[in-house]
Design a protein around this motif. Structure first.
Motif, PDB file in Angstrom:
ATOM      1  N   ASN A 108       0.868  -1.176   0.000  1.00 47.58           N
ATOM      2  CA  ASN A 108       0.000   0.000   0.000  1.00 47.58           C
ATOM      3  C   ASN A 108       0.901   1.221   0.000  1.00 47.58           C
ATOM      4  OD1 ASN A 108      -2.471  -1.450   0.265  1.00 47.58           O
ATOM      5  ND2 ASN A 108      -1.968  -1.806   2.401  1.00 47.58           N
ATOM      6  N   ILE A 109       0.708   2.074  -0.997  1.00 45.77           N
ATOM      7  CA  ILE A 109       1.501   3.303  -1.092  1.00 45.77           C
ATOM      8  C   ILE A 109       0.576   4.471  -0.823  1.00 45.77           C
ATOM      9  CG2 ILE A 109       2.928   4.771  -2.547  1.00 45.77           C
ATOM     10  CD1 ILE A 109       3.655   2.274  -4.177  1.00 45.77           C
ATOM     11  N   THR A 110       0.860   5.184   0.252  1.00 46.04           N
ATOM     12  CA  THR A 110       0.073   6.361   0.607  1.00 46.04           C
ATOM     13  C   THR A 110       0.962   7.569   0.363  1.00 46.04           C
ATOM     14  OG1 THR A 110      -1.044   5.086   2.326  1.00 46.04           O
ATOM     15  CG2 THR A 110      -1.280   7.476   2.416  1.00 46.04           C
ATOM     16  N   SER A 111       0.484   8.469  -0.471  1.00 43.61           N
ATOM     17  CA  SER A 111       1.278   9.653  -0.809  1.00 43.61           C
ATOM     18  C   SER A 111       0.496  10.912  -0.480  1.00 43.61           C
ATOM     19  CB  SER A 111       1.645   9.635  -2.293  1.00 43.61           C
ATOM     20  OG  SER A 111       0.478   9.578  -3.085  1.00 43.61           O
ATOM     21  N   LEU A 120       4.461   5.902 -10.122  1.00 41.24           N
ATOM     22  CA  LEU A 120       3.930   4.632  -9.637  1.00 41.24           C
ATOM     23  C   LEU A 120       4.705   3.462 -10.232  1.00 41.24           C
ATOM     24  CD1 LEU A 120       1.851   3.170  -7.932  1.00 41.24           C
ATOM     25  CD2 LEU A 120       0.277   3.293  -9.859  1.00 41.24           C
ATOM     26  N   THR A 139      -2.912   2.259  -4.062  1.00 44.10           N
ATOM     27  CA  THR A 139      -2.498   3.614  -3.703  1.00 44.10           C
ATOM     28  C   THR A 139      -3.599   4.330  -2.940  1.00 44.10           C
ATOM     29  OG1 THR A 139      -3.287   4.516  -5.799  1.00 44.10           O
ATOM     30  CG2 THR A 139      -0.977   3.831  -5.706  1.00 44.10           C
ATOM     31  N   ALA A 149       5.942   9.850   0.667  1.00 44.87           N
ATOM     32  CA  ALA A 149       5.022   8.718   0.675  1.00 44.87           C
ATOM     33  C   ALA A 149       5.386   7.741   1.781  1.00 44.87           C
ATOM     34  CB  ALA A 149       5.060   8.000  -0.673  1.00 44.87           C
TER      35      ALA A 149
END
Length: 175
Positions: A108-111, A120, A139, A149
């Motif tokens: 999980n990429i939280t930016s 990405l 995302t 991120a």
């Protein structure tokens, strides 16, 4: 660990082993996803404990039309044991087992801002290289990160957010 997860674990393992044995991991995954979402609908969730609704009717409501027969039998067992409300947890555990067996890492990429397609792809490629296998990426956007991120890939969390860097700087200055 929640009690629901503890109760769901043996069921998730059982359906995973069955699906793996017959080579239908993808089909079972789709059927479980459909049913987990179905039992999360409030009106349908109320029907799970309604004695006026037969097991066959419940199974018709929550089963994916193209679900393998083994899944329908699995749902019957869940119903007999009063465990249909556990389907969301069972599905999540099943997917974790599936990812592990297929050597897929879920990240999980939280930016702070929406990621461009190029960013990405670059992050995904870097994660593939780091973990040595396939990576499934989801995302999210959280403006409170200020910038940068946070990557959460199971046991590995990489926090490159400006918020975290400011917190560390603040702690260093306070000491």
């Amino acid at each position: 660990m929640s009690q629901a997860t503890t109760l769901a674990r043996p069921y998730a393992r059982a359906i995973f082993m069955l699906a793996k044995e017959v080579g239908s991991l993808k089909d079972v995954s789709e059927a479980l996803a459909f049913s987990a979402q179905a039992v999360s609908v409030p009106h349908l969730a109320d029907m799970l404990d309604d004695p006026r609704v037969s097991v066959a009717q419940l199974l018709d409501l929550i089963s994916h039309p193209e679900a393998p027969e083994s899944v329908r039998g699995f749902f019957s067992v869940l119903s007999e044991n009063g465990r249909l409300p556990l389907l969301p947890e069972i599905y999540a555990l099943f997917e974790a087992l599936r990812a592990e067996s297929e050597h897929v890492v879920r990240a999980n990429i939280t930016s702070a801002e929406p990621l461009s397609a190029e960013s990405l792809k670059s992050l995904t490629d870097a994660l593939k290289k780091r973990f040595g296998g396939d990576v499934e990426v989801q995302t999210a956007v959280d403006a409170s990160l200020i910038g940068g991120a946070v990557i959460d890939a199971g046991d590995v969390v990489i926090d490159g957010s400006v918020r975290n860097k400011l917190a560390r700087l603040n702690a260093n200055l306070a000491n």
